[in-house]
Motif scaffolding. Structure first.
Motif, PDB file in Angstrom:
ATOM      1  N   THR A  11      22.343  77.725-109.820  1.00 47.46           N
ATOM      2  CA  THR A  11      21.070  78.223-110.608  1.00 47.46           C
ATOM      3  C   THR A  11      19.867  78.104-110.726  1.00 47.46           C
ATOM      4  O   THR A  11      18.932  78.968-111.073  1.00 47.46           O
ATOM      5  N   GLN A  12      20.032  77.036-110.535  1.00 48.61           N
ATOM      6  CA  GLN A  12      18.235  76.778-110.538  1.00 48.61           C
ATOM      7  C   GLN A  12      17.533  76.542-109.311  1.00 48.61           C
ATOM      8  O   GLN A  12      16.982  76.540-109.421  1.00 48.61           O
ATOM      9  N   LEU A  13      18.305  75.773-108.626  1.00 52.25           N
ATOM     10  CA  LEU A  13      17.894  76.289-107.188  1.00 52.25           C
ATOM     11  C   LEU A  13      17.830  77.704-106.740  1.00 52.25           C
ATOM     12  O   LEU A  13      16.071  78.024-106.319  1.00 52.25           O
ATOM     13  N   ALA A  14      18.398  79.204-107.246  1.00 56.51           N
ATOM     14  CA  ALA A  14      17.632  80.400-107.235  1.00 56.51           C
ATOM     15  C   ALA A  14      16.918  80.163-107.843  1.00 56.51           C
ATOM     16  O   ALA A  14      15.576  80.855-107.544  1.00 56.51           O
ATOM     17  N   ALA A  15      16.238  79.583-109.204  1.00 51.26           N
ATOM     18  CA  ALA A  15      15.514  79.717-109.914  1.00 51.26           C
ATOM     19  C   ALA A  15      13.945  79.298-109.619  1.00 51.26           C
ATOM     20  O   ALA A  15      13.090  79.995-109.104  1.00 51.26           O
TER      21      ALA A  15
END
Length: 335
Positions: free
Chosen positions: A230-234
């Motif tokens: 999720t952090q990588l995508a954000a």
């Protein structure tokens, strides 16, 4: 509109898109970072580039800005070619001598760290663009002082683990290695050298064996965490790394080496250029590929930009010739 002007307009209209296409073709970049044990840049990205929690990550952002964390997968040298020791100067190992990542070179004993123990360990390396090549992992010597700039002499002369084309599982390279015995705070330095290009990638992973005792290493060690999906995508939208030209299909093939022990004597010997200049952070590896091999489908090289410029020049010359020919034909038509 005269026949000459009309023909000229048609010629330039036809050439224009071609010139634009060549000039806008850019090499891709950004390929990955260690997630077990977590690299410094990955740990700080996981804390949040805008508001990191640990003192060390705050200092890194103050020194180099937030962009380096959003570009967590691009610590590289495009011209390494197996000559990392001669190209990256002491004190700049964690940034690979790249000014964008200078905050990672800060000598501190409180970087977020992962617990580590001697013996077999399964290493994981997040690969946003897989490539053929080999990994070498180095451990700091018993005399390592984290409060001083990291030097090549702080690392053991030979890697404790080396693996070629490890298995790619769920977007991560996974391979085993046997970690030597240590105590207290240390650092694992990884070199991922592509075999299809001179380009290489680097990580610094802070680790603690048992409890950090004595001297500056007695400071509490924040626990390092790898960034979540999720952090990588954000954060992807704020990355300056161009991933649009990478093709992952067919790149995942590799042989998993189960027994990775002391580094063999086949590691490329340092030599050639002693250049220690900085690296353009967002360009692929350039120059002649190591071993004269062709570049992989997933990569490009620094020659892309010169080729684009050269191609544009050729097209411009062609446009000039076409224009001159058109004028001569128009003149004959008027005559």
């Amino acid at each position: 509109m005269t026949a000459r002007h009309k023909a000229t307009g048609i010629a330039l209209a036809g050439i224009g898109p071609l010139v634009l296409t060549v000039l806008t073709a850019s090499p891709a970049a950004a390929h990955g970072s260690m997630t077990d044990p977590v690299s410094r840049v990955s740990a700080c990205f996981a804390e949040g580039p805008e508001n990191p929690k640990s003192a060390a990550c705050k200092a890194a952002v103050k020194a180099g800005g937030t962009q380096a964390l959003y570009d967590w997968n691009g610590v590289r040298d495009g011209e390494a070619g197996g000559r990392s020791r001669t190209r990256i100067p002491d004190g700049k190992l964690c940034s690979a001598n790249n000014p964008e990542y200078k905050g990672l070179d800060l000598p501190r004993a409180d970087w977020p760290a992962s617990t580590m123990r001697a013996g077999k360990h399964t290493f994981r390396y997040k690969a946003t663009a897989p490539h053929k090549g080999y990994f070498e992992l180095y451990l700091t010597k018993s005399s390592y002082d984290p409060a001083k700039p990291l030097k090549w002499s702080d690392l053991e002369a030979k890697p404790f683990a080396k693996v070629t084309d490890p298995k790619l599982t769920n977007g991560e390279y996974v391979f085993d290695g046997r970690v030597p015995a240590r105590s207290g705070r240390h650092l694992i330095y990884s070199v991922w050298q592509r075999s299809d290009s001179p380009e290489a990638f680097y990580t610094c992973s802070d680790v603690v064996f048992g409890k950090a005792l004595g001297g500056a290493a007695a400071r509490p060690a924040p626990t390092a965490s790898a960034p979540t999906a999720t952090q990588l995508a954000a954060g992807a939208g704020k990355s300056s790394m161009d991933m649009s030209q990478h093709h992952h299909a067919g790149s995942a093939a590799g042989t998993h080496t189960d027994a990775v022990t002391q580094a063999d004597a086949d590691a490329p010997a340092p030599g050639g250029s002693s250049q220690t200049g900085g690296n353009a952070p967002h360009a692929q590896g350039g120059g002649k590929p190591a071993g004269g091999q062709q570049l992989a489908e997933t990569g490009g090289d620094g020659s892309t930009a010169p080729l684009a410029i050269g191609g544009a020049a050729v097209l411009a010359v062609g446009a000039g010739v076409l224009l001159a020919t058109t004028r001569r034909r128009a003149a004959r038509h008027r005559g």
